[in-house]
Design a protein around this motif. Sequence first.
Motif, short mmCIF file in Angstrom:
data_model
loop_
_atom_site.label_atom_id
_atom_site.label_comp_id
_atom_site.label_asym_id
_atom_site.label_seq_id
_atom_site.Cartn_x
_atom_site.Cartn_y
_atom_site.Cartn_z
N ALA A 64 0.84 -1.20 0.00
CA ALA A 64 0.00 0.00 0.00
C ALA A 64 0.88 1.25 0.00
O ALA A 64 1.96 1.27 0.59
CB ALA A 64 -0.91 0.00 1.23
N SER A 65 0.41 2.27 -0.67
CA SER A 65 1.15 3.52 -0.71
C SER A 65 0.17 4.69 -0.66
O SER A 65 -1.02 4.52 -0.85
CB SER A 65 2.02 3.59 -1.96
N PHE A 66 0.71 5.86 -0.40
CA PHE A 66 -0.07 7.09 -0.38
C PHE A 66 0.40 7.98 -1.51
O PHE A 66 1.59 8.07 -1.77
CB PHE A 66 0.10 7.84 0.94
N ILE A 67 -0.53 8.63 -2.17
CA ILE A 67 -0.18 9.63 -3.17
C ILE A 67 -0.21 10.99 -2.49
O ILE A 67 -1.16 11.34 -1.79
CB ILE A 67 -1.20 9.63 -4.34
N CYS A 68 0.85 11.73 -2.69
CA CYS A 68 0.97 13.06 -2.10
C CYS A 68 1.21 14.05 -3.24
O CYS A 68 2.01 13.79 -4.13
CB CYS A 68 2.14 13.07 -1.12
N LEU A 69 0.49 15.16 -3.22
CA LEU A 69 0.68 16.20 -4.23
C LEU A 69 1.61 17.27 -3.68
O LEU A 69 1.29 17.94 -2.70
CB LEU A 69 -0.67 16.81 -4.63
N VAL A 70 2.75 17.44 -4.32
CA VAL A 70 3.74 18.42 -3.90
C VAL A 70 3.66 19.61 -4.86
O VAL A 70 3.75 19.43 -6.08
CB VAL A 70 5.16 17.81 -3.95
N PRO A 71 3.47 20.82 -4.32
CA PRO A 71 3.36 22.00 -5.21
C PRO A 71 4.65 22.24 -5.98
O PRO A 71 5.74 22.16 -5.42
CB PRO A 71 3.07 23.15 -4.26
N LYS A 72 4.52 22.55 -7.28
CA LYS A 72 5.66 22.91 -8.11
C LYS A 72 5.93 24.41 -8.05
O LYS A 72 7.03 24.85 -8.34
CB LYS A 72 5.41 22.54 -9.57
N VAL A 73 4.90 25.18 -7.73
CA VAL A 73 4.99 26.64 -7.70
C VAL A 73 4.53 27.15 -6.33
O VAL A 73 3.92 26.41 -5.55
CB VAL A 73 4.12 27.27 -8.82
N ASP A 74 4.80 28.42 -6.06
CA ASP A 74 4.47 28.99 -4.76
C ASP A 74 2.97 29.03 -4.48
O ASP A 74 2.55 28.79 -3.37
CB ASP A 74 5.05 30.40 -4.63
N ASN A 75 2.18 29.37 -5.46
CA ASN A 75 0.74 29.52 -5.25
C ASN A 75 -0.02 28.64 -6.25
O ASN A 75 -0.54 29.14 -7.24
CB ASN A 75 0.35 31.00 -5.40
N PRO A 76 -0.09 27.34 -5.99
CA PRO A 76 -0.72 26.45 -6.97
C PRO A 76 -2.21 26.74 -7.14
O PRO A 76 -2.92 26.92 -6.15
CB PRO A 76 -0.49 25.06 -6.39
N GLN A 77 -2.64 26.79 -8.40
CA GLN A 77 -4.04 27.10 -8.70
C GLN A 77 -4.75 25.98 -9.44
O GLN A 77 -5.97 25.94 -9.48
CB GLN A 77 -4.12 28.38 -9.55
N GLN A 78 -3.99 25.10 -10.07
CA GLN A 78 -4.59 24.01 -10.83
C GLN A 78 -3.78 22.73 -10.62
O GLN A 78 -2.67 22.77 -10.11
CB GLN A 78 -4.70 24.37 -12.30
N LEU A 79 -4.36 21.63 -11.05
CA LEU A 79 -3.75 20.33 -10.81
C LEU A 79 -2.35 20.23 -11.42
O LEU A 79 -1.45 19.61 -10.85
CB LEU A 79 -4.65 19.22 -11.35
#
Length: 174
Positions: A64-79
């Motif tokens: 089992a694993s977890f998916i984590c979303l790491v921001p590429k930019v300072d103020n993320p607005q979209q996926l």
Amino acid sequence: MLVENISEEEVKFVVWSCESSKSPSSDGFNFGFLKFCWEILKEDVLKAVNEFADRGSWPRGSNASFICLVPKVDNPQQLSDFKPISLVGCLYKIISKVLSLRLKKVMTKLIDIRQSVFLEGRGLLDSVLVANEVLKEVKWRKKSCVYFKVDYEKAYDFVSWDFLYYMLGRLGFY
């Protein structure tokens, strides 16, 4: 060599080559813990690794694993402003790295010499230099030619599984 039992030396090499303080996986343990408790845990780790090698599959739920979303930019607005990473367990990482290190030994014999990236000793810039030399030669000889640039990020977004299975079969892996 690719299907031999996985040795303690291989597993220990992989464990010690991994960063100790990286984020813990879903089980809460990281490689620092494995290194610190190696003498206590090594038999269990080796048993689990070789059980996977013998069966070719995991017991249900053990990878089992977890998916984590790491921001590429300072103020993320979209996926697309996020980079997904998967937090997987140490055992999964150990097996993956052992198998990839084994494959690394034969990859240059399997991949055509014209493939210039993703193999040790070959780099993306090699193909750029060759392309520049070809274009210079074409201009010097006053010839015409057609060339195109491939967006490598997009090129790897799609996989033809039928072709992949076909090639694995031709190379004796499937």
